[in-house]
Design a protein around this motif. Sequence first.
Motif, PDB file in Angstrom:
ATOM      1  N   THR A  52       0.809  -1.226   0.000  1.00 12.31           N
ATOM      2  CA  THR A  52       0.000   0.000   0.000  1.00 12.31           C
ATOM      3  C   THR A  52       0.843   1.278   0.000  1.00 12.31           C
ATOM      4  O   THR A  52       0.609   2.143  -0.849  1.00 12.31           O
ATOM      5  N   PRO A  53       1.827   1.450   0.892  1.00  6.49           N
ATOM      6  CA  PRO A  53       2.579   2.712   0.866  1.00  6.49           C
ATOM      7  C   PRO A  53       3.299   2.991  -0.469  1.00  6.49           C
ATOM      8  O   PRO A  53       3.180   4.098  -0.994  1.00  6.49           O
ATOM      9  N   PRO A  54       3.993   2.009  -1.064  1.00  5.33           N
ATOM     10  CA  PRO A  54       4.621   2.306  -2.356  1.00  5.33           C
ATOM     11  C   PRO A  54       3.606   2.614  -3.451  1.00  5.33           C
ATOM     12  O   PRO A  54       3.853   3.477  -4.306  1.00  5.33           O
ATOM     13  N   THR A  55       2.466   1.955  -3.405  1.00  2.86           N
ATOM     14  CA  THR A  55       1.434   2.214  -4.410  1.00  2.86           C
ATOM     15  C   THR A  55       0.880   3.621  -4.265  1.00  2.86           C
ATOM     16  O   THR A  55       0.724   4.342  -5.250  1.00  2.86           O
ATOM     17  N   VAL A  56       0.615   4.033  -3.042  1.00  6.37           N
ATOM     18  CA  VAL A  56       0.112   5.385  -2.796  1.00  6.37           C
ATOM     19  C   VAL A  56       1.140   6.425  -3.238  1.00  6.37           C
ATOM     20  O   VAL A  56       0.796   7.428  -3.876  1.00  6.37           O
ATOM     21  N   MET A  57       2.404   6.181  -2.941  1.00  4.84           N
ATOM     22  CA  MET A  57       3.455   7.134  -3.340  1.00  4.84           C
ATOM     23  C   MET A  57       3.583   7.187  -4.858  1.00  4.84           C
ATOM     24  O   MET A  57       3.790   8.262  -5.431  1.00  4.84           O
ATOM     25  N   ALA A  58       3.466   6.053  -5.527  1.00  2.00           N
ATOM     26  CA  ALA A  58       3.543   6.026  -6.989  1.00  2.00           C
ATOM     27  C   ALA A  58       2.402   6.809  -7.613  1.00  2.00           C
ATOM     28  O   ALA A  58       2.604   7.589  -8.560  1.00  2.00           O
ATOM     29  N   VAL A  59       1.201   6.642  -7.079  1.00  3.70           N
ATOM     30  CA  VAL A  59       0.042   7.379  -7.596  1.00  3.70           C
ATOM     31  C   VAL A  59       0.221   8.875  -7.347  1.00  3.70           C
ATOM     32  O   VAL A  59      -0.033   9.707  -8.225  1.00  3.70           O
ATOM     33  N   ALA A  60       0.676   9.250  -6.162  1.00  3.17           N
ATOM     34  CA  ALA A  60       0.884  10.667  -5.842  1.00  3.17           C
ATOM     35  C   ALA A  60       1.964  11.268  -6.735  1.00  3.17           C
ATOM     36  O   ALA A  60       1.821  12.399  -7.222  1.00  3.17           O
ATOM     37  N   PHE A  61       3.037  10.532  -6.971  1.00  2.00           N
ATOM     38  CA  PHE A  61       4.119  11.036  -7.825  1.00  2.00           C
ATOM     39  C   PHE A  61       3.623  11.222  -9.253  1.00  2.00           C
ATOM     40  O   PHE A  61       3.928  12.238  -9.891  1.00  2.00           O
ATOM     41  N   THR A  62       2.847  10.279  -9.743  1.00  2.00           N
ATOM     42  CA  THR A  62       2.291  10.399 -11.099  1.00  2.00           C
ATOM     43  C   THR A  62       1.379  11.609 -11.196  1.00  2.00           C
ATOM     44  O   THR A  62       1.434  12.365 -12.173  1.00  2.00           O
ATOM     45  N   ALA A  63       0.554  11.822 -10.194  1.00  2.00           N
ATOM     46  CA  ALA A  63      -0.341  12.986 -10.190  1.00  2.00           C
ATOM     47  C   ALA A  63       0.464  14.285 -10.171  1.00  2.00           C
ATOM     48  O   ALA A  63       0.113  15.256 -10.850  1.00  2.00           O
ATOM     49  N   LEU A  64       1.558  14.301  -9.417  1.00  2.00           N
ATOM     50  CA  LEU A  64       2.414  15.493  -9.377  1.00  2.00           C
ATOM     51  C   LEU A  64       3.016  15.776 -10.741  1.00  2.00           C
ATOM     52  O   LEU A  64       3.001  16.922 -11.210  1.00  2.00           O
ATOM     53  N   ILE A  65       3.538  14.761 -11.398  1.00  2.05           N
ATOM     54  CA  ILE A  65       4.133  14.946 -12.721  1.00  2.05           C
ATOM     55  C   ILE A  65       3.086  15.424 -13.729  1.00  2.05           C
ATOM     56  O   ILE A  65       3.344  16.339 -14.522  1.00  2.05           O
ATOM     57  N   VAL A  66       1.900  14.838 -13.695  1.00  2.94           N
ATOM     58  CA  VAL A  66       0.832  15.255 -14.612  1.00  2.94           C
ATOM     59  C   VAL A  66       0.468  16.714 -14.367  1.00  2.94           C
ATOM     60  O   VAL A  66       0.301  17.494 -15.313  1.00  2.94           O
ATOM     61  N   THR A  67       0.381  17.126 -13.117  1.00  3.06           N
ATOM     62  CA  THR A  67       0.058  18.516 -12.792  1.00  3.06           C
ATOM     63  C   THR A  67       1.140  19.457 -13.294  1.00  3.06           C
ATOM     64  O   THR A  67       0.843  20.513 -13.865  1.00  3.06           O
ATOM     65  N   ILE A  68       2.403  19.096 -13.119  1.00  2.45           N
ATOM     66  CA  ILE A  68       3.503  19.933 -13.579  1.00  2.45           C
ATOM     67  C   ILE A  68       3.470  20.067 -15.100  1.00  2.45           C
ATOM     68  O   ILE A  68       3.613  21.166 -15.642  1.00  2.45           O
ATOM     69  N   VAL A  69       3.273  18.964 -15.797  1.00  2.00           N
ATOM     70  CA  VAL A  69       3.260  19.001 -17.257  1.00  2.00           C
ATOM     71  C   VAL A  69       2.080  19.827 -17.768  1.00  2.00           C
ATOM     72  O   VAL A  69       2.231  20.626 -18.697  1.00  2.00           O
ATOM     73  N   LYS A  70       0.920  19.668 -17.145  1.00  6.01           N
ATOM     74  CA  LYS A  70      -0.254  20.420 -17.592  1.00  6.01           C
ATOM     75  C   LYS A  70      -0.108  21.915 -17.347  1.00  6.01           C
ATOM     76  O   LYS A  70      -0.686  22.729 -18.072  1.00  6.01           O
ATOM     77  N   SER A  71       0.653  22.305 -16.332  1.00 11.39           N
ATOM     78  CA  SER A  71       0.775  23.725 -16.018  1.00 11.39           C
ATOM     79  C   SER A  71       1.823  24.427 -16.872  1.00 11.39           C
ATOM     80  O   SER A  71       1.958  25.645 -16.811  1.00 11.39           O
ATOM     81  N   GLN A  72       2.563  23.676 -17.672  1.00 11.96           N
ATOM     82  CA  GLN A  72       3.574  24.275 -18.532  1.00 11.96           C
ATOM     83  C   GLN A  72       2.932  24.714 -19.844  1.00 11.96           C
ATOM     84  O   GLN A  72       2.113  24.010 -20.407  1.00 11.96           O
TER      85      GLN A  72
END
Length: 53
Positions: free
Chosen positions: A8-28
């Motif tokens: 569970t913890p690695p999965t949650v971190m992976a999902v959060a990291f993916t969401a962060l990257i998507v947010t960064i890319v969309k804001s560029q």
Amino acid sequence: MEYIAALTPPTVMAVAFTALIVTIVKSQGGPNKAKEDAAVDAAMERRAARDAD
């Protein structure tokens, strides 16, 4: 059931990291780029004016 608790913890971190990257890319670029560029240009002008004094 321990394997679920272990995964569970690695999965949650992976999902959060993916969401962060998507947010960064969309804001560029797009409409945000002009605002970001204007803010950087204004900061550079203030710095140049301060250094000139």
